[in-house]
Design a protein around this motif. Sequence first.
Motif: not given
Length: 529
Positions: A343-349, A352-357, A379-380, A419-420
């Motif tokens: 996630s180029p703009q939000m690498p801290e995520n 994480r799953t989209l369900g969790d987010i 860009e994700t 990233g992962k």
Amino acid sequence: MDDLLIRGGHVIDGSGAPGREADVSVLDGRVAAVEPRSARPARRVIDARGQVVAPGLIDIHTHSDFTLPLNPRAESKIRQGVTLEVVGNCGFSVAPVLPGRAEMQREYLASSAPWLPFRESTFADYVAGFPPTSVNVILQVGHNTLRLMTAGLENRPVTAAELGAMERMLEEALTAGAWGLSSGLFTAPGNFADAAEIHALARLLRRHGAAYSTHMRDESDQVFEAVREAVQVAEATGVHVQIAHLKLSGVNNWGGAAKLLAEIEAARRRGVPVDCDAYPYDTATNPLRNLLPRWVMEGGIPAMLERLRVRDVRTRIRDEIARSGLTNFGRIPSWDVVRVAISPQMPENAGRTLGDIARSRSVDPIDAVADYVVADRGETRILITSMTDADVHEITRAPWVTVGSDGNALAVTGITGQGKPHPRYYGTHAHVLGPCVRDLRLFSLEAAVAKMTGVAARALGLRDRGTLRAGAWADVVVFDPARITDRSTYEEPHRYAAGISAVLVNGQVTIDGGDHTGALSGRVIKRTT
Ligand SMILES: [Zn+2]
């Protein structure tokens, strides 16, 4: 005197034949001899007792054109014994870029190649500027790229003039050494192309003796129709068709592997030149935006980002997904199977799953996804677990299905170590040689090697690589069959494979005692007619 003698190993030559004890001599980049107890003198001897000596592995489907300029040592691949990567896949290639289109290309490929600079170039410029790398590289030109350069992301058939422009760019790329054309009919703008457009380009490929590979129009609820469309290209034009990363995605399609393989095998028995590859994982990776209905991306990335803010658009997306599942991936059990990779703009995520987010924000998953795409400017890249092990194993087991990681050459340090990403970038081939042989018992070690060497070389039409025999290029891997394994996981992807002691690329020792020597002896293998 020879340059090198690999002594005392168990030679598995890539033909599928049983392994045998033999010594391998290397001179001037080529295999000079494969014979028991060789008496040929050599400047250096590698002791391979207790280990397997095999041809360098072919990664037949990758996107390392996005990372090799940043990681020319090709660490994650060469450390698995991969000595050849086929790049420019799924319709995406770095070149050609027409004047004034570099920013559009950058924006379009940002979710796949976030760190790569783009500039205006012909394919010949691109080939000439391709850096020396540790692996050999076969380049393809992408249909999405050609269409982006002519009709942008517009949802319509190309005009005759635009088709002519695409044909000229394709011809220029083929003349510059591109192996063939790849398509990505699953996403914009490739999905706007009809059969006539693809057949016209395929006829041009046929005239040049070049090949066609395809990320098919669908890999979920319409996967059978998509296979027939791919087979039809081969049948109608005579061009060799490589079906990329064969899979059955989405719960509606689970359990269909045998039937899908039978469909392709039937075409092969009729003499249709079609091959396919797969990666041995139940999880795919893709830009997050590609899970949404295809119309979302019409007109370009800025138009998409604008559109996704609108409440009615989100309602329409929600309805369509409820009715027919995700685009490309079909029905998923929940958004917990979709995980942020890069996630180029939000690498801290990452991780994480989209369900969790969605839960942590107390919003509906579709709102969470739309918000995420907007915040990350489209860009994700995500991981999506949408297949079953049973299908993956069945496809992987077929002796004629080759192995393509669909991954990039990464390194645990430097810009590509972020990233992962999918563990397949580090582990695909080692996973096939290790766990798939030893633990899952999908096939013999000889069959595993053959899929990734001799069978792959045949699918590509490569005559002097893929089998270990006198006269072939000296791409060689030496590994411990009891220890070889992938170590990359979804949680900790940036881990090299284990159990490989030596890798030669065009006769140069590139992995020596498990360490990278820094050799950059790979070359761009150009199509010759
Ligand atoms: Zn693909």
